[in-house]
Design an enzyme around this catalytic site. Structure first.
Site, PDB file in Angstrom:
ATOM      1  N   CYS A 114       0.780  -1.269  -0.223  1.00 20.22           N
ATOM      2  CA  CYS A 114       0.074  -0.363   0.337  1.00 20.22           C
ATOM      3  C   CYS A 114       0.545   1.553  -0.208  1.00 20.22           C
ATOM      4  CB  CYS A 114      -1.473  -0.352   1.451  1.00 20.22           C
ATOM      5  SG  CYS A 114      -1.910  -1.296   1.280  1.00 20.22           S
ATOM      6  N   HIS A 254      -3.340   7.365   2.876  1.00 24.45           N
ATOM      7  CA  HIS A 254      -3.217   6.068   2.386  1.00 24.45           C
ATOM      8  C   HIS A 254      -5.345   5.397   2.846  1.00 24.45           C
ATOM      9  CE1 HIS A 254      -4.121   1.780   1.401  1.00 24.45           C
ATOM     10  NE2 HIS A 254      -3.390   1.455   2.349  1.00 24.45           N
ATOM     11  N   ASN A 284     -10.004   0.275   0.308  1.00 25.70           N
ATOM     12  CA  ASN A 284      -8.920   0.394   0.331  1.00 25.70           C
ATOM     13  C   ASN A 284      -8.559  -0.090  -0.839  1.00 25.70           C
ATOM     14  OD1 ASN A 284      -5.866  -0.157   0.718  1.00 25.70           O
ATOM     15  ND2 ASN A 284      -5.820  -0.885   2.595  1.00 25.70           N
TER      16      ASN A 284
HETATM   17  O1  UT7 Z   1      -3.566  -0.450   3.912  1.00 30.36           O
HETATM   18  C1  UT7 Z   1      -3.636  -1.199   5.298  1.00 30.36           C
HETATM   19  C2  UT7 Z   1      -3.813  -2.331   5.320  1.00 30.36           C
HETATM   20  N1  UT7 Z   1      -4.796  -3.105   6.012  1.00 30.36           N
HETATM   21  C3  UT7 Z   1      -5.345  -2.288   7.175  1.00 30.36           C
HETATM   22  O2  UT7 Z   1      -4.592  -0.654   7.239  1.00 30.36           O
HETATM   23  C4  UT7 Z   1      -6.431  -2.490   8.130  1.00 30.36           C
HETATM   24  C5  UT7 Z   1      -6.287  -2.457   9.092  1.00 30.36           C
HETATM   25  N2  UT7 Z   1      -7.537  -2.938  10.614  1.00 30.36           N
HETATM   26  C6  UT7 Z   1      -8.585  -3.004  10.618  1.00 30.36           C
HETATM   27  O3  UT7 Z   1      -9.346  -1.454   9.956  1.00 30.36           O
HETATM   28  C7  UT7 Z   1      -9.612  -3.292  10.943  1.00 30.36           C
HETATM   29  O4  UT7 Z   1      -8.827  -4.097  12.025  1.00 30.36           O
HETATM   30  C8  UT7 Z   1     -10.421  -3.921  10.657  1.00 30.36           C
HETATM   31  C9  UT7 Z   1     -11.858  -3.601   9.887  1.00 30.36           C
HETATM   32  C10 UT7 Z   1      -9.960  -5.135   9.905  1.00 30.36           C
HETATM   33  C11 UT7 Z   1     -11.087  -4.430  11.948  1.00 30.36           C
HETATM   34  O5  UT7 Z   1     -11.871  -3.858  13.291  1.00 30.36           O
HETATM   35  P1  UT7 Z   1     -11.944  -4.330  14.217  1.00 30.36           P
HETATM   36  O6  UT7 Z   1     -12.348  -2.878  15.061  1.00 30.36           O
HETATM   37  O7  UT7 Z   1     -10.212  -3.915  14.550  1.00 30.36           O
HETATM   38  O8  UT7 Z   1     -12.555  -5.604  14.444  1.00 30.36           O
HETATM   39  P2  UT7 Z   1     -11.700  -6.727  15.471  1.00 30.36           P
HETATM   40  O9  UT7 Z   1     -10.957  -7.279  14.485  1.00 30.36           O
HETATM   41  O10 UT7 Z   1     -10.976  -5.858  16.578  1.00 30.36           O
HETATM   42  O11 UT7 Z   1     -12.852  -7.800  15.612  1.00 30.36           O
HETATM   43  C12 UT7 Z   1     -14.061  -7.566  16.317  1.00 30.36           C
HETATM   44  C13 UT7 Z   1     -15.260  -7.908  16.380  1.00 30.36           C
HETATM   45  C14 UT7 Z   1     -14.508  -9.711  16.070  1.00 30.36           C
HETATM   46  O12 UT7 Z   1     -16.149 -10.514  16.613  1.00 30.36           O
HETATM   47  P3  UT7 Z   1     -15.440 -10.711  18.524  1.00 30.36           P
HETATM   48  O13 UT7 Z   1     -14.534 -11.734  18.037  1.00 30.36           O
HETATM   49  O14 UT7 Z   1     -15.769  -9.903  19.331  1.00 30.36           O
HETATM   50  O15 UT7 Z   1     -16.577 -11.855  18.610  1.00 30.36           O
HETATM   51  C15 UT7 Z   1     -14.656 -10.140  14.683  1.00 30.36           C
HETATM   52  O16 UT7 Z   1     -14.841 -11.433  14.370  1.00 30.36           O
HETATM   53  O17 UT7 Z   1     -15.611  -8.055  14.595  1.00 30.36           O
HETATM   54  C16 UT7 Z   1     -15.626  -9.657  14.242  1.00 30.36           C
HETATM   55  N3  UT7 Z   1     -15.311  -9.097  12.873  1.00 30.36           N
HETATM   56  C17 UT7 Z   1     -16.686  -8.375  12.042  1.00 30.36           C
HETATM   57  N4  UT7 Z   1     -17.453  -8.394  12.217  1.00 30.36           N
HETATM   58  C18 UT7 Z   1     -18.957  -8.388  10.724  1.00 30.36           C
HETATM   59  C19 UT7 Z   1     -14.788  -8.408  11.806  1.00 30.36           C
HETATM   60  N5  UT7 Z   1     -14.545  -8.364  10.784  1.00 30.36           N
HETATM   61  C20 UT7 Z   1     -16.050  -8.602  10.688  1.00 30.36           C
HETATM   62  C21 UT7 Z   1     -17.051  -8.277   9.668  1.00 30.36           C
HETATM   63  N6  UT7 Z   1     -18.164  -8.077   9.904  1.00 30.36           N
HETATM   64  N7  UT7 Z   1     -16.240  -7.811   8.190  1.00 30.36           N
END
Ligand code: UT7
Length: 327
Positions: A114, A254, A284
């Site tokens: 990225c 980004h 993204n």
């Molecule tokens: O170019 C650079 C590349 N990438 C990035 O910059 C990504 C950076 N990270 C992020 O944007 C975020 O971490 C995400 C959007 C990927 C995830 O958001 P988060 O607020 O960090 O969620 P989390 O991973 O802490 O997950 C919280 C909950 C989990 O459930 P439990 O364990 O609390 O029951 C996940 O399983 O949200 C759940 N979850 C979802 N729920 C509905 C994860 N993905 C999803 C989804 N829909 N798509």
């Protein structure tokens, strides 16, 4: 006399097909509400079956060349930033060179995920500053839809496809790329990566059976590192030019997650109005996100002559960086 690289033309291309959050609800266990709240993304564009990175890059490049008032034969070099090339080799840049008929140019790809566009811009800037070359084409293009696991809700909601391009020209005025600042940390290479398809795990049964051709990401950790590293590179760019955040008309980050951009704004005490944001429509787009956002910012009249603008990126590698531009 100082030689600088000035951006004389920009262009971008987004595939036609729109994939909305509602569409994703039918594919994985997610909801429009969750995606908008946690990422700010509403929809993204998806390339067609027969569209590859070089196709998107070519369309964006054609527009940038036209916008810059030059022709393909004026171009001395082409750098394509991508981690989703058409094939392992030849480079996507050579395929773009062929489509453009830019016979006088040399062309190569650059891999920094990225952060690829900022890296490529910096390399191009060095060629021009040295006086060796006058006109360069820099493209960020990625087709993440082809390396996404469409059964993994942690990643499939985030990414989209697209390409953005700029034409750089040697100039001795005050405008141009003022400085670029690049960083890498290979110790965290496995925070965000595609394990298969290269020489470590070549295409084959093992790769397919274990779904190793797809993006793996530790989202939560990536989020925190993204905020910290982008703030560091912004501070470095400001400090080394004796500027403060107040001196920047527009930040073009980004486009990974709205909450990442909001956290950066909060840390630097910069209101959201001074950040260019289009991730709600495109998600993204990896190396393409900054040049697409730059192209849109210009077309929306958000950048005027004399403005300082600051580009900042973060990506797999890990890689990150910033570029300060006087328009
Ligand atoms: O170019 C650079 C590349 N990438 C990035 O910059 C990504 C950076 N990270 C992020 O944007 C975020 O971490 C995400 C959007 C990927 C995830 O958001 P988060 O607020 O960090 O969620 P989390 O991973 O802490 O997950 C919280 C909950 C989990 O459930 P439990 O364990 O609390 O029951 C996940 O399983 O949200 C759940 N979850 C979802 N729920 C509905 C994860 N993905 C999803 C989804 N829909 N798509």
């Amino acid at each position: 006399m100082v030689i600088r690289s000035r951006i004389i033309g920009t262009g971008s291309y987004l595939p036609q097909r729109v994939l909305s959050n509602k569409d994703l609800e039918k594919m994985v266990d997610t909801s429009d509400e969750w995606i908008v709240e946690r990422t700010g993304i509403s929809e993204r564009r998806i390339a067609s079956k027969d569209e590859a990175a070089s196709d998107l890059a070519f369309y964006a490049a054609e527009k940038a060349i036209k916008d810059g008032g030059v022709t393909s034969s004026d171009i001395d070099f082409i750098i394509v930033a991508t981690v989703t090339p058409d094939m392992l080799f030849p480079s996507t840049a050579c395929l773009v060179q062929n489509r453009l008929g830019a016979k006088g140019a040399f062309a190569f790809d650059l891999s920094a995920a990225c952060s690829g566009f900022i890296y490529a811009l910096s390399v191009a800037d060095q060629y021009i500053r040295s006086g060796m070359y006058q006109t360069g084409l820099v493209i960020g293009t990625d087709v993440f839809s082809k390396v996404i696991d469409w059964t993994d809700r942690n990643t499939c909601i985030l990414f989209g496809d697209g390409a953005g391009a700029v034409v750089l020209k040697s100039d001795t005025g005050a405008s141009g790329i003022i400085s670029s600042h690049l960083f890498s940390d290979g110790t965290s290479w496995d925070m965000l990566y595609v394990p298969g398809g290269g020489s470590r795990i070549p295409p084959g049964e093992d790769m397919i059976n274990n779904r190793l051709q797809f993006v793996k990401m530790r989202g939560n950790e990536t989020f925190k590192v993204a905020v910290n590293t982008m703030c560091t590179s912004i501070s470095e760019a400001l400090k080394s030019n004796g500027l403060t955040a107040e001196d920047i008309k527009l930040f073009i980050p980004h486009q990974a997650n709205l909450r990442i951009i909001q956290a950066i704004g909060k840390k630097l005490n910069v209101p959201m109005e001074r950040f260019m944001i289009n991730l709600d429509r495109y998600g993204n787009t990896s190396a393409a996100s900054i040049p697409i956002a730059l192209d849109e910012a210009i077309k929306e009249g958000r950048i005027e002559n004399g403005d300082n603008i600051l580009l900042e990126a973060f990506g797999g590698g890990l890689t990150w960086g910033a570029a300060l531009i006087k328009w």
